[in-house]
Design a protein around this motif. Structure first.
Motif, mmCIF file in Angstrom:
data_model
loop_
_atom_site.group_PDB
_atom_site.id
_atom_site.type_symbol
_atom_site.label_atom_id
_atom_site.label_comp_id
_atom_site.label_asym_id
_atom_site.label_seq_id
_atom_site.Cartn_x
_atom_site.Cartn_y
_atom_site.Cartn_z
ATOM 1 N N GLU A 243 39.108 56.987 20.287
ATOM 2 C CA GLU A 243 40.061 58.066 19.828
ATOM 3 C C GLU A 243 39.679 59.136 18.821
ATOM 4 O O GLU A 243 39.874 60.418 18.890
ATOM 5 C CB GLU A 243 41.472 57.588 19.498
ATOM 6 N N SER A 244 38.759 58.700 18.029
ATOM 7 C CA SER A 244 38.230 59.463 16.910
ATOM 8 C C SER A 244 37.310 60.454 17.435
ATOM 9 O O SER A 244 37.327 61.756 17.334
ATOM 10 C CB SER A 244 37.497 58.667 15.935
ATOM 11 N N GLN A 245 36.578 60.136 18.595
ATOM 12 C CA GLN A 245 35.783 61.394 19.462
ATOM 13 C C GLN A 245 36.458 62.076 20.201
ATOM 14 O O GLN A 245 36.391 63.405 20.318
ATOM 15 C CB GLN A 245 34.626 60.291 20.265
ATOM 16 N N VAL A 246 37.698 61.596 20.903
ATOM 17 C CA VAL A 246 38.601 62.449 21.521
ATOM 18 C C VAL A 246 39.159 63.570 20.460
ATOM 19 O O VAL A 246 39.272 64.708 20.862
ATOM 20 C CB VAL A 246 39.745 61.755 22.196
ATOM 21 N N LYS A 247 39.622 63.254 19.474
ATOM 22 C CA LYS A 247 40.223 64.138 18.491
ATOM 23 C C LYS A 247 39.295 64.965 17.756
ATOM 24 O O LYS A 247 39.552 66.328 17.644
ATOM 25 C CB LYS A 247 40.763 63.231 17.188
ATOM 26 N N ARG A 248 37.669 64.407 17.702
ATOM 27 C CA ARG A 248 36.783 65.529 17.310
ATOM 28 C C ARG A 248 36.411 66.549 18.456
ATOM 29 O O ARG A 248 36.446 67.771 17.907
ATOM 30 C CB ARG A 248 35.777 64.775 17.103
ATOM 31 N N ASP A 249 36.799 66.215 19.691
ATOM 32 C CA ASP A 249 36.344 67.079 20.699
ATOM 33 C C ASP A 249 37.494 68.150 20.667
ATOM 34 O O ASP A 249 37.226 69.365 20.956
ATOM 35 C CB ASP A 249 36.233 66.386 22.123
ATOM 36 N N LEU A 250 38.673 67.638 20.316
ATOM 37 C CA LEU A 250 39.931 68.649 20.415
ATOM 38 C C LEU A 250 40.100 69.326 19.109
ATOM 39 O O LEU A 250 41.033 70.295 18.777
ATOM 40 C CB LEU A 250 41.217 67.963 20.892
ATOM 41 N N GLU A 251 39.287 68.776 18.124
ATOM 42 C CA GLU A 251 39.047 69.430 16.759
ATOM 43 C C GLU A 251 40.646 69.628 15.970
ATOM 44 O O GLU A 251 41.091 70.474 15.573
ATOM 45 C CB GLU A 251 38.958 70.925 16.928
ATOM 46 N N ILE A 252 41.109 68.322 16.311
ATOM 47 C CA ILE A 252 42.144 67.870 15.531
ATOM 48 C C ILE A 252 42.215 66.529 14.385
ATOM 49 O O ILE A 252 41.315 65.946 14.838
ATOM 50 C CB ILE A 252 43.593 67.533 16.457
ATOM 51 N N LYS A 253 43.051 66.472 13.633
ATOM 52 C CA LYS A 253 42.926 65.226 12.838
ATOM 53 C C LYS A 253 43.604 64.060 13.243
ATOM 54 O O LYS A 253 43.611 62.861 13.202
ATOM 55 C CB LYS A 253 43.548 65.674 11.328
ATOM 56 N N ASP A 254 44.853 64.565 13.842
ATOM 57 C CA ASP A 254 45.916 63.328 14.393
ATOM 58 C C ASP A 254 46.566 63.901 15.790
ATOM 59 O O ASP A 254 46.563 64.983 15.926
ATOM 60 C CB ASP A 254 47.101 62.908 13.458
ATOM 61 N N MET A 255 46.970 62.719 16.696
ATOM 62 C CA MET A 255 47.510 63.263 17.654
ATOM 63 C C MET A 255 49.042 63.678 17.565
ATOM 64 O O MET A 255 49.359 64.296 18.389
ATOM 65 C CB MET A 255 47.596 61.850 18.691
ATOM 66 N N GLY A 256 49.546 63.294 16.508
ATOM 67 C CA GLY A 256 50.900 63.521 16.355
ATOM 68 C C GLY A 256 51.285 63.542 14.879
ATOM 69 O O GLY A 256 50.561 63.344 13.940
ATOM 70 N N THR A 257 52.729 63.816 14.716
ATOM 71 C CA THR A 257 53.060 63.841 13.170
ATOM 72 C C THR A 257 54.277 62.865 12.986
ATOM 73 O O THR A 257 55.120 63.002 11.906
ATOM 74 C CB THR A 257 53.509 65.171 12.904
ATOM 75 N N LEU A 258 54.636 62.220 14.011
ATOM 76 C CA LEU A 258 56.148 61.394 14.065
ATOM 77 C C LEU A 258 56.021 60.334 12.870
ATOM 78 O O LEU A 258 57.213 59.924 12.507
ATOM 79 C CB LEU A 258 55.935 60.702 15.482
ATOM 80 N N LEU A 259 54.776 59.667 12.506
ATOM 81 C CA LEU A 259 54.674 58.635 11.695
ATOM 82 C C LEU A 259 54.100 58.813 10.511
ATOM 83 O O LEU A 259 52.945 59.050 10.298
ATOM 84 C CB LEU A 259 53.863 57.409 12.285
ATOM 85 N N GLY A 261 52.145 59.060 7.302
ATOM 86 C CA GLY A 261 51.044 58.347 6.765
ATOM 87 C C GLY A 261 49.961 57.765 7.577
ATOM 88 O O GLY A 261 49.110 57.066 7.535
ATOM 89 N N HIS A 262 50.524 57.950 8.989
ATOM 90 C CA HIS A 262 49.733 57.584 10.020
ATOM 91 C C HIS A 262 49.431 58.295 10.983
ATOM 92 O O HIS A 262 48.299 58.346 11.682
ATOM 93 C CB HIS A 262 50.500 56.280 10.828
ATOM 94 N N GLY A 263 50.208 59.485 11.162
ATOM 95 C CA GLY A 263 50.103 60.367 12.177
ATOM 96 C C GLY A 263 50.986 60.295 13.316
ATOM 97 O O GLY A 263 52.170 60.158 12.928
ATOM 98 N N GLY A 264 50.477 60.280 14.689
ATOM 99 C CA GLY A 264 51.248 59.859 15.630
ATOM 100 C C GLY A 264 51.307 58.612 16.002
ATOM 101 O O GLY A 264 50.844 57.537 15.707
#
Length: 287
Positions: A243-259, A261-264
């Motif tokens: 998942e870290s590599q997927v997010k790196r490819d998409l140039e994002i820090k987290d998949m979401g903001t729902l949680l 302290g955790h992201g999505g």
């Protein structure tokens, strides 16, 4: 679980590991309480909890992919995610039903994307969009179906607890050892905060947690816990890196903001999803 840090609030300093630790602990405690309550009081509702979480996670990933330039069909993936989890429930955990639901969803997605520009224009980027769609379907609902199906087996809730406890032990061990002793980066190019010392902590805590779960929750041999712990920690770490590599490819820090302290939701599932299959497979083979 993911160690990719969420962006801290302006008035709070992140911990050394990059998290808003109070928020992460609070949210984690609430989620853990929900899981415990469902598994102890109404285990058959576990499928509903998993289904809702996977639809939300799929939506987060699809949204991020579309923001990153992938024209991923939304409706087929979200409906297919729910259908894959539901198929496991109606088939009493039979993986063959999950395969049928996956194939049907992929076929619908292929046609949906093909005709997304109408009959007068050929779709652009069809192959990469379809590949990303299939990745989402396998990565999220298919892997999650194994975690859901365990609740229907003998000692089902205990098997699910084993999955959750060992992943948490791995995450906590990696966090503690990484913060206190982390000096040697493991995969700097993908996840700079991961260290070999943290990996050692994950293995130590994970194996101890797995042995305790197998002996005291599942009433079985300790060496099964050793096998489960080692394999699960390695798998959970690799899932986190994926998942870290997927997010790196998409140039994002987290998949979401729902949680906070955790992201999505997906940022909490990166190691749980592949681990679900590992726990299902190891316990099905050895118990």
């Amino acid at each position: 679980m993911s160690t990719t840090p969420a962006v801290p609030a302006d008035d709070q300093k992140p911990s050394k590991a990059g998290r808003n630790l109070p928020a992460a602990i609070g949210v984690g405690t609430c989620l853990g309480g929900l899981v415990i309550a469902v598994l102890l009081l109404a285990p058959k509702w576990w499928y509903l909890v998993v289904g809702v979480a996977m639809v939300v996670a799929a939506w987060e990933v699809v949204k991020r992919l579309r923001e990153g330039g992938f024209d991923v069909p939304v409706i087929p993936i979200l409906v297919g995610t729910a259908a894959i989890i539901a198929s496991s429930w109606f088939a009493k955990g039979d993986p063959a039903a999950v395969l049928v639901a996956l194939v049907a969803t992929v076929l619908v997605t292929m046609v949906w994307r093909l005709l997304s520009q109408g009959l007068s224009a050929a779709p652009v980027g069809y192959l990469k969009d379809l590949a990303a769609s299939v990745l989402v379907l396998v990565w999220i609902p298919v892997l999650a179906s194994f975690g859901a199906a365990m609740v229907l087996a003998d000692h089902g809730p205990q098997r699910v607890f084993t999955l959750m406890i060992v992943v948490v032990c791995s995450d906590v061990g990696g966090y503690v050892a990484g913060v206190l002793f982390g000096r040697h980066p493991m995969v700097r190019a993908i996840s700079p905060k991961k260290s070999w010392e943290g990996m050692g902590g994950s293995l130590t805590f994970g194996v101890v947690g797995a042995v305790c779960c197998v002996v005291f929750l599942l009433d079985n041999k300790w060496w099964i816990g050793v096998i489960l712990g080692v394999v699960l920690v390695i798998c959970a770490t690799l899932g986190d890196l994926v998942e870290s590599q997927v997010k790196r490819d998409l140039e994002i820090k987290d998949m979401g903001t729902l949680l906070p302290g955790h992201g999505g939701i997906m940022d909490r599932l990166d190691s749980l999803l592949p681990s679900s299959f590992i726990v299902w497979a190891v316990l099905s083979a050895l118990l």
